[in-house]
Design an enzyme around this catalytic site. Sequence first.
Site, mmCIF file in Angstrom:
data_model
loop_
_atom_site.group_PDB
_atom_site.id
_atom_site.type_symbol
_atom_site.label_atom_id
_atom_site.label_comp_id
_atom_site.label_asym_id
_atom_site.label_seq_id
_atom_site.Cartn_x
_atom_site.Cartn_y
_atom_site.Cartn_z
ATOM 1 N N GLY A 26 0.847 -1.144 0.087
ATOM 2 C CA GLY A 26 0.158 -0.075 -0.013
ATOM 3 C C GLY A 26 0.693 1.221 0.049
ATOM 4 O O GLY A 26 1.585 1.505 -1.109
ATOM 5 N N SER A 34 6.367 -4.295 -2.262
ATOM 6 C CA SER A 34 5.946 -3.294 -2.691
ATOM 7 C C SER A 34 6.228 -1.962 -1.471
ATOM 8 O O SER A 34 7.314 -2.012 -1.210
ATOM 9 C CB SER A 34 4.552 -3.208 -2.995
ATOM 10 O OG SER A 34 4.048 -2.180 -3.707
ATOM 11 N N TRP A 35 5.076 -1.464 -1.169
ATOM 12 C CA TRP A 35 5.560 -0.549 0.037
ATOM 13 C C TRP A 35 6.014 -1.474 1.224
ATOM 14 O O TRP A 35 6.652 -0.829 1.996
ATOM 15 C CB TRP A 35 3.982 0.058 0.417
ATOM 16 C CG TRP A 35 4.100 0.463 1.915
ATOM 17 C CD1 TRP A 35 3.415 -0.113 3.082
ATOM 18 C CD2 TRP A 35 4.826 1.669 2.585
ATOM 19 N NE1 TRP A 35 3.589 0.692 4.308
ATOM 20 C CE2 TRP A 35 4.589 1.737 3.838
ATOM 21 C CE3 TRP A 35 5.435 2.647 1.992
ATOM 22 C CZ2 TRP A 35 5.133 2.667 4.865
ATOM 23 C CZ3 TRP A 35 6.057 3.606 2.733
ATOM 24 C CH2 TRP A 35 5.826 3.505 4.258
ATOM 25 N N ASP A 41 7.472 -5.103 -14.113
ATOM 26 C CA ASP A 41 6.617 -4.364 -12.749
ATOM 27 C C ASP A 41 6.372 -2.931 -13.392
ATOM 28 O O ASP A 41 7.273 -2.179 -13.630
ATOM 29 C CB ASP A 41 7.378 -4.577 -11.759
ATOM 30 C CG ASP A 41 6.728 -3.998 -10.353
ATOM 31 O OD1 ASP A 41 5.734 -3.127 -10.344
ATOM 32 O OD2 ASP A 41 6.842 -4.478 -9.223
ATOM 33 N N HIS A 66 4.190 -7.032 -11.089
ATOM 34 C CA HIS A 66 4.449 -6.422 -9.779
ATOM 35 C C HIS A 66 3.778 -7.427 -8.825
ATOM 36 O O HIS A 66 4.511 -7.473 -7.456
ATOM 37 C CB HIS A 66 3.642 -5.092 -9.726
ATOM 38 C CG HIS A 66 3.650 -4.568 -8.192
ATOM 39 N ND1 HIS A 66 4.749 -4.122 -7.919
ATOM 40 C CD2 HIS A 66 2.827 -4.190 -7.139
ATOM 41 C CE1 HIS A 66 4.642 -3.509 -6.453
ATOM 42 N NE2 HIS A 66 3.472 -3.526 -6.081
#
Length: 394
Positions: free
Chosen positions: A116, A183-184, A339, A367
């Site tokens: 996120g 990711s985050w 990605d 991703h």
Amino acid sequence: MRLGFKFVSKSTLSSLPTIPSSLPYFSPSLPSVSNNLTFPGKKKLSLWVQRVGYKTETQLSDIMESGKEIQELNRNLYPAIEPYSTGFLKVSDVHTIYWEQSGNPNGHPVVFLHGGPGGGTSQSNRRFFDPEFYRIILFDQRGAGKSTPHACLEENTTWDLIDDIEKLREHLEIPEWQVFGGSWGSTLALAYSQSHPDKVTGLVLRGIFLLRKKEIDWFYEGGAAAIYPDAWEPFRDLIPDNEGESFVSAYHKRLNADDLETQYAAARAWTKWEMMTAHLLQNEENIKKGDDDDFSLAFARIENHYFVNKGFFPSDSFLLDNVDKIKHINTTIVQGRYDVCCPMMSAWDLHKAFPEADFKVVSDAGHSANEPGIAAELVAANEKLKILAKKNEP
């Protein structure tokens, strides 16, 4: 620590059968690669990879003083499991976070950091870890998932989340743990491990996001639109032309509007844009998350809040500038070649700054952690750290 750099591709030889695990070596008739992996103060490791797509079997050979001990390295997701304990931890006057534990209560602890920010955890996140070996800890970050208050931006910064990770570790009476984030989650994993390097036994990072301006501009200001113009236009068209100089700022205004319907409309558009670009081949189930107002509001509001505030980092290159603090930690970086959300330039920059880390590029993936090639590499990375942890047990 010296770890090999290897590009991983889905072989055109997918019709070939899996090499039986009973064989003590790979057939010389098939192409293979060999990388020597060494760690300071640890035993020498050699990794042989048979290039036969997702039917690949990988073996980790631990060169011991008494001879060779060959173990199979699993690359398949583990079966779904349920938590053996859950709870809520009050981390501030405002926020309470949800946490859960699954797997082996006496196992090697690993904490999963979701993406996120604002994405929350899901049951499938447990499947990257061997439940017989790992004590698997998942938690929803401030404002996300089951944590309360929902979609709240007050007292919600990277440094608050790092403090929460430490509070949770202490609450669960865990001296140190392995950290896994994509990711985050990779951003937060890097920031946490740089802040508390003595508490981290190993790192697995996926879809690298360093939260630099050029990364935000690529995805939210029109760069990725060159690849997904059909997905971009609904995101773009919610914003009037006179506000189009900064879509992040324009969405920030709407995601924090007094009118809840304005917030929901912006949240749906923001979330669908990301969900439509998260897989190499679009995933309809993933895209449907954009229609879930509850999920979308937390996802979009919290993401946008962090991006407007530049991740709350003091400089654009903060995570790269501080990578020396974690070079002693056994680390694997997994990156999808295609990605679009977190393009490979960031993983490449991290690889150059942190060449000691094992760098895996999955050449037929985007991703998402749920894409087959990426999932296989994530499981394998955890398996490698499992073997190392077993060898270092007293």
